[in-house]
Design a protein around this motif. Structure first.
Motif, PDB file in Angstrom:
ATOM      1  N   GLY A   6       0.797  -1.226   0.000  1.00 22.68           N
ATOM      2  CA  GLY A   6       0.000   0.000   0.000  1.00 22.68           C
ATOM      3  C   GLY A   6       0.826   1.272   0.000  1.00 22.68           C
ATOM      4  N   ALA A   7       1.841   1.333   0.850  1.00 15.64           N
ATOM      5  CA  ALA A   7       2.665   2.535   0.923  1.00 15.64           C
ATOM      6  C   ALA A   7       3.395   2.795  -0.394  1.00 15.64           C
ATOM      7  N   LEU A   8       3.754   1.724  -1.100  1.00 19.80           N
ATOM      8  CA  LEU A   8       4.422   1.893  -2.394  1.00 19.80           C
ATOM      9  C   LEU A   8       3.457   2.450  -3.436  1.00 19.80           C
ATOM     10  N   LEU A   9       2.208   1.998  -3.419  1.00 18.19           N
ATOM     11  CA  LEU A   9       1.211   2.559  -4.335  1.00 18.19           C
ATOM     12  C   LEU A   9       1.009   4.040  -4.048  1.00 18.19           C
ATOM     13  N   ASP A  10       0.892   4.373  -2.770  1.00 17.26           N
ATOM     14  CA  ASP A  10       0.702   5.777  -2.390  1.00 17.26           C
ATOM     15  C   ASP A  10       1.895   6.632  -2.802  1.00 17.26           C
ATOM     16  N   ALA A  11       3.103   6.119  -2.571  1.00 15.55           N
ATOM     17  CA  ALA A  11       4.315   6.868  -2.941  1.00 15.55           C
ATOM     18  C   ALA A  11       4.403   7.032  -4.453  1.00 15.55           C
ATOM     19  N   SER A  12       3.985   6.029  -5.185  1.00 20.51           N
ATOM     20  CA  SER A  12       3.984   6.124  -6.643  1.00 20.51           C
ATOM     21  C   SER A  12       3.062   7.240  -7.098  1.00 20.51           C
ATOM     22  N   HIS A  13       1.875   7.301  -6.514  1.00 20.08           N
ATOM     23  CA  HIS A  13       0.949   8.366  -6.906  1.00 20.08           C
ATOM     24  C   HIS A  13       1.515   9.740  -6.556  1.00 20.08           C
ATOM     25  N   ALA A  14       2.062   9.867  -5.369  1.00 16.01           N
ATOM     26  CA  ALA A  14       2.630  11.159  -4.962  1.00 16.01           C
ATOM     27  C   ALA A  14       3.746  11.584  -5.912  1.00 16.01           C
ATOM     28  N   SER A  15       4.556  10.641  -6.330  1.00 20.85           N
ATOM     29  CA  SER A  15       5.652  10.950  -7.248  1.00 20.85           C
ATOM     30  C   SER A  15       5.125  11.369  -8.619  1.00 20.85           C
ATOM     31  N   MET A  16       4.102  10.680  -9.098  1.00 25.21           N
ATOM     32  CA  MET A  16       3.509  11.072 -10.384  1.00 25.21           C
ATOM     33  C   MET A  16       2.859  12.443 -10.282  1.00 25.21           C
ATOM     34  N   ARG A  17       2.285  12.738  -9.130  1.00 26.35           N
ATOM     35  CA  ARG A  17       1.640  14.034  -8.919  1.00 26.35           C
ATOM     36  C   ARG A  17       2.667  15.152  -8.764  1.00 26.35           C
ATOM     37  N   ASP A  18       3.671  14.939  -7.917  1.00 26.70           N
ATOM     38  CA  ASP A  18       4.575  16.021  -7.527  1.00 26.70           C
ATOM     39  C   ASP A  18       5.831  16.137  -8.387  1.00 26.70           C
ATOM     40  N   ASP A  19       6.427  15.008  -8.740  1.00 27.38           N
ATOM     41  CA  ASP A  19       7.682  15.045  -9.496  1.00 27.38           C
ATOM     42  C   ASP A  19       7.464  14.982 -11.008  1.00 27.38           C
ATOM     43  N   PHE A  20       6.591  14.096 -11.455  1.00 30.51           N
ATOM     44  CA  PHE A  20       6.371  13.957 -12.893  1.00 30.51           C
ATOM     45  C   PHE A  20       5.239  14.857 -13.374  1.00 30.51           C
ATOM     46  N   GLU A  21       4.402  15.289 -12.438  1.00 29.73           N
ATOM     47  CA  GLU A  21       3.298  16.219 -12.702  1.00 29.73           C
ATOM     48  C   GLU A  21       2.393  15.729 -13.832  1.00 29.73           C
ATOM     49  N   ILE A  22       1.896  14.491 -13.665  1.00 31.34           N
ATOM     50  CA  ILE A  22       0.992  13.933 -14.672  1.00 31.34           C
ATOM     51  C   ILE A  22      -0.365  13.552 -14.088  1.00 31.34           C
ATOM     52  N   SER A  23      -0.591  13.872 -12.829  1.00 30.56           N
ATOM     53  CA  SER A  23      -1.885  13.586 -12.237  1.00 30.56           C
ATOM     54  C   SER A  23      -2.831  14.751 -12.520  1.00 30.56           C
ATOM     55  N   THR A  24      -4.060  14.597 -12.078  1.00 30.43           N
ATOM     56  CA  THR A  24      -5.072  15.652 -12.201  1.00 30.43           C
ATOM     57  C   THR A  24      -5.772  15.775 -10.853  1.00 30.43           C
ATOM     58  N   PRO A  25      -6.448  16.881 -10.609  1.00 31.08           N
ATOM     59  CA  PRO A  25      -7.180  17.005  -9.333  1.00 31.08           C
ATOM     60  C   PRO A  25      -8.182  15.876  -9.117  1.00 31.08           C
ATOM     61  N   GLU A  26      -8.834  15.430 -10.181  1.00 31.94           N
ATOM     62  CA  GLU A  26      -9.814  14.349 -10.049  1.00 31.94           C
ATOM     63  C   GLU A  26      -9.149  13.043  -9.629  1.00 31.94           C
ATOM     64  N   LEU A  27      -7.987  12.758 -10.206  1.00 37.33           N
ATOM     65  CA  LEU A  27      -7.274  11.534  -9.836  1.00 37.33           C
ATOM     66  C   LEU A  27      -6.743  11.620  -8.407  1.00 37.33           C
ATOM     67  N   ASP A  28      -6.258  12.796  -8.026  1.00 34.01           N
ATOM     68  CA  ASP A  28      -5.789  12.978  -6.646  1.00 34.01           C
ATOM     69  C   ASP A  28      -6.940  12.769  -5.665  1.00 34.01           C
ATOM     70  N   LEU A  29      -8.103  13.314  -5.993  1.00 29.41           N
ATOM     71  CA  LEU A  29      -9.280  13.146  -5.137  1.00 29.41           C
ATOM     72  C   LEU A  29      -9.678  11.670  -5.052  1.00 29.41           C
ATOM     73  N   ALA A  30      -9.661  10.984  -6.165  1.00 27.25           N
ATOM     74  CA  ALA A  30     -10.043   9.564  -6.165  1.00 27.25           C
ATOM     75  C   ALA A  30      -9.109   8.742  -5.286  1.00 27.25           C
TER      76      ALA A  30
END
Length: 136
Positions: free
Chosen positions: A78-102
């Motif tokens: 679980g923590a690895l999935l969460d860290a992956s999302h945070a990295s895509m959001r913050d470092d790679f900047e490919i997330s969206t507000p809707e995906l972050d909310l989900a």
């Protein structure tokens, strides 16, 4: 969330990753380890460093996920999935507000971990959920 690729986001990220590899003197970022990131920070501009850090840490997360799945099972990642999302959001900047909310809502309602999946700039979220929390 619909994918929105019109702004050339993929091309700019690929360019940054290729530049990062070239500056670090490796053929591909898969040849860079997490231990190399301190050196990379001193050589790369902020945006290129963050793109490189995402790729390098994501590669390590994949290896860690495989190890944990083999030795501890799905509940350990679980923590690895969460860290992956945070990295895509913050470092790679490919997330969206809707995906972050989900991802946030999934975790708030019992998911062990959650992350966006697909190509980024839209797409969908996967969540690892214990069987007894699926209805929630």
């Amino acid at each position: 969330v619909s994918h929105a690729h019109a702004d050339g986001g993929y091309a700019s990220r690929r360019t940054a990753c290729e530049a990062g590899a070239r500056i670090l003197g490796v053929p591909m970022l898969r040849d860079v380890t997490v231990a190399d990131l301190d050196r990379a920070r001193t050589l790369l501009d902020d945006v290129t460093f963050r793109r490189v850090r995402h790729v390098v840490t994501e590669n390590q997360r994949v290896l860690d996920t495989v190890r944990l799945l083999r030795h501890e099972g799905p509940s350990a990642i679980g923590a690895l999935l969460d860290a992956s999302h945070a990295s895509m959001r913050d470092d790679f900047e490919i997330s969206t507000p809707e995906l972050d909310l989900a991802t946030d809502v999934a975790r708030a309602h019992g998911a062990i971990g959650a992350r966006m999946t697909g190509g980024g700039f839209g797409g969908c979220v996967i969540a690892l959920v214990p069987v007894d929390a699926v209805a929630t």
